[in-house]
Each structure stands twice: as structure tokens, then as C-alpha cells.
Design a protein around this motif. Structure first.
Motif, PDB file in Angstrom:
ATOM      1  N   PRO A  99       0.826  -1.218   0.000  1.00 18.10           N
ATOM      2  CA  PRO A  99       0.000   0.000   0.000  1.00 18.10           C
ATOM      3  C   PRO A  99       0.857   1.264   0.000  1.00 18.10           C
ATOM      4  O   PRO A  99       1.945   1.298   0.588  1.00 18.10           O
ATOM      5  CB  PRO A  99      -0.807  -0.128   1.290  1.00 18.10           C
ATOM      6  N   LYS A 100       0.384   2.296  -0.655  1.00 17.64           N
ATOM      7  CA  LYS A 100       1.159   3.528  -0.779  1.00 17.64           C
ATOM      8  C   LYS A 100       1.430   4.188   0.568  1.00 17.64           C
ATOM      9  O   LYS A 100       2.407   4.923   0.720  1.00 17.64           O
ATOM     10  CB  LYS A 100       0.429   4.499  -1.705  1.00 17.64           C
ATOM     11  N   ASN A 101       0.548   3.938   1.536  1.00 13.11           N
ATOM     12  CA  ASN A 101       0.742   4.590   2.840  1.00 13.11           C
ATOM     13  C   ASN A 101       1.660   3.792   3.768  1.00 13.11           C
ATOM     14  O   ASN A 101       1.891   4.180   4.914  1.00 13.11           O
ATOM     15  CB  ASN A 101      -0.613   4.805   3.523  1.00 13.11           C
ATOM     16  N   VAL A 102       2.191   2.665   3.279  1.00  7.30           N
ATOM     17  CA  VAL A 102       3.095   1.848   4.086  1.00  7.30           C
ATOM     18  C   VAL A 102       4.534   2.145   3.672  1.00  7.30           C
ATOM     19  O   VAL A 102       4.874   2.104   2.485  1.00  7.30           O
ATOM     20  CB  VAL A 102       2.801   0.341   3.888  1.00  7.30           C
ATOM     21  N   THR A 103       5.374   2.445   4.646  1.00  3.40           N
ATOM     22  CA  THR A 103       6.777   2.779   4.369  1.00  3.40           C
ATOM     23  C   THR A 103       7.705   1.734   4.990  1.00  3.40           C
ATOM     24  O   THR A 103       7.300   0.956   5.846  1.00  3.40           O
ATOM     25  CB  THR A 103       7.132   4.164   4.928  1.00  3.40           C
TER      26      THR A 103
END
Length: 237
Positions: A99-103
Motif C-alpha cells: 500500500p502507498k501509505n506503508v513505508t
């Protein structure tokens, strides 16, 4: 009869010139190798000078396209189920969505019998895999070199270098620096040891003479079976 210089299975055709003052090397577009020599320079002197440029030669050969490399190394596809090896163990590739919000999720990681690659980076999968193996290779190969240098009885450069060496597994620079292809980390440990010992012995014997192979045999009696395995199976990994 035309002159040639052979170093580590590389053959250089010799071109002499009365106007030339230094020894030079060129890698032609067809990957042929040329040694440019002043008229009066002896071949043994030129050979030593060219040997100091071998790392540059291998890098230039790699830059001149993939033809020679394709004859040696398997070219993987970055799709689910593709096989990869790490220290001789086999892993299957799995593309994973992040997911884009996971770093903080690495591009490449190993879990169980899988090698996980972020799906959005599949197009650059070759580069990502190379980066992973290069990072892993530095501590592993340095430790292997430290262990075997005492057995061989040589003192190499302080650290090894890991890079793309084209179609070669390793090389030894004139100053004792050992260079290894990042793909070496795909090999089983006992085969990696052979590659390391091969380059360590080159510190004492720069060519592949009978003396060279005898010296390898004195510290690694089963080297012939390891050498044969590398030739037969190394490119399949």
C-alpha cells in the motif's frame, strides 16, 4: 606471425607502432581486444602492464552489450514463480503489493522459500536483485577471504570489491584487490570458496600455469570437482 598476449583466458592481438610511447588497450565494438605497444617493448613487460588494467577491460566488455554474458548467465523473468538462488538454495519469486501509505518495506526480501519483490518495481527487478546481492556479498565474501587467505598464505587488499564483472566470477587486481561478481552469492558456499581461493592464488601466480593449479590443489584438493560444477551449473542459477 602475428603477436598475441593471453591473460586469464583473454586474448589481445598486438599492434605495434614506432610513434607510440606507452602501452595501451582497446576493447572494440565486437569485443575483440587489442594491445597497442611501442615498437621495442617486450611482450612480458607489456603483459604485466596490461594485467594491471584487467578490471577496466572486464568492465568495458560488460558495457559492450550482453552477448558474452548471455552465453554464461541465465536471464530471469520477473514474474511469479521465477526461480532464484541465494548461497545455493532455491527460492521462488513472489510479487507483492505494498500500500502507498506503508513505508519501510524493502524492495527485495526473503521469507521462507520465497523471494519477495515489490510489484511496482518488477520492471527494474534486475537492478533491485543486483543491489540486494551486492549488499549481501560484501560481508560474506570478506569473511570468506579472511578465512582462506591464511590457508593460501597471501595478503590481499583490505576489502573485496563487488560489481558486475560481465561474464567473469572474479578477478585479482595487480595491487591484490579481489573483485567478485555480485552473482557469486547465488552459488553454494563450497563453490564460492573455490572462486575465492582461485583469486587468492592469483596474488602469487597471475596466470593459469601448471604452477597455479598445483598451488590451488595444495590448499583445496577437490578443486577440480568444484571447478567442474561451476562451469556446468553456475550459469543456470
Amino acid at each position: 606471425m602475428s603477436e598475441t598476449i593471453e591473460i586469464d583466458e583473454l586474448v589481445f592481438s598486438v599492434k605495434r607502432s614506432t610513434r607510440r610511447r606507452t602501452v595501451g588497450v582497446t576493447v572494440e565494438r565486437d569485443k575483440s581486444l587489442v594491445a597497442h605497444l611501442p615498437q621495442g617493448v617486450a611482450l612480458d613487460v607489456a603483459t604485466r602492464l596490461i594485467a594491471s588494467k584487467l578490471l577496466w577491460v572486464h568492465q568495458k566488455l560488460a558495457e559492450h552489450g550482453e552477448t558474452a554474458r548471455d552465453d554464461v548467465f541465465r536471464i530471469p523473468e520477473f514474474v511469479d514463480g521465477e526461480g532464484f538462488h541465494l548461497l545455493g538454495k532455491h527460492y521462488r519469486l513472489k510479487l507483492v503489493d505494498v500500500p502507498k501509505n506503508v513505508t519501510g518495506v524493502p524492495s527485495v526480501r526473503f521469507e521462507g522459500d520465497r523471494i519477495l519483490l515489490r510489484r511496482e518495481q518488477a520492471a527494474s527487478g534486475g537492478k533491485r536483485i543486483e543491489e540486494y546481492y551486492t549488499r549481501a556479498a560484501h560481508p560474506y565474501l570478506n569473511e570468506t577471504v579472511q578465512r582462506w587467505k591464511r590457508i593460501v598464505g597471501v595478503e590481499p587488499g583490505r576489502f573485496v570489491q563487488v560489481m558486475d564483472l560481465g561474464y567473469r566470477w572474479g578477478s585479482c587486481s595487480e595491487d591484490g584487490t579481489l573483485n567478485f561478481h555480485w552473482r557469486t552469492m547465488q552459488l553454494p558456499p563450497r563453490i564460492i570458496e573455490y572462486v575465492v581461493v582461485h583469486e587468492l592464488v592469483h596474488i602469487k601466480v597471475p596466470n593459469h600455469s601448471e604452477k597455479f593449479w598445483k598451488m590451488i590443489g595444495s590448499v583445496m584438493p577437490d578443486y577440480e570437482s568444484r571447478k567442474a560444477w561451476l562451469k556446468q551449473k553456475g550459469g543456470e542459477l
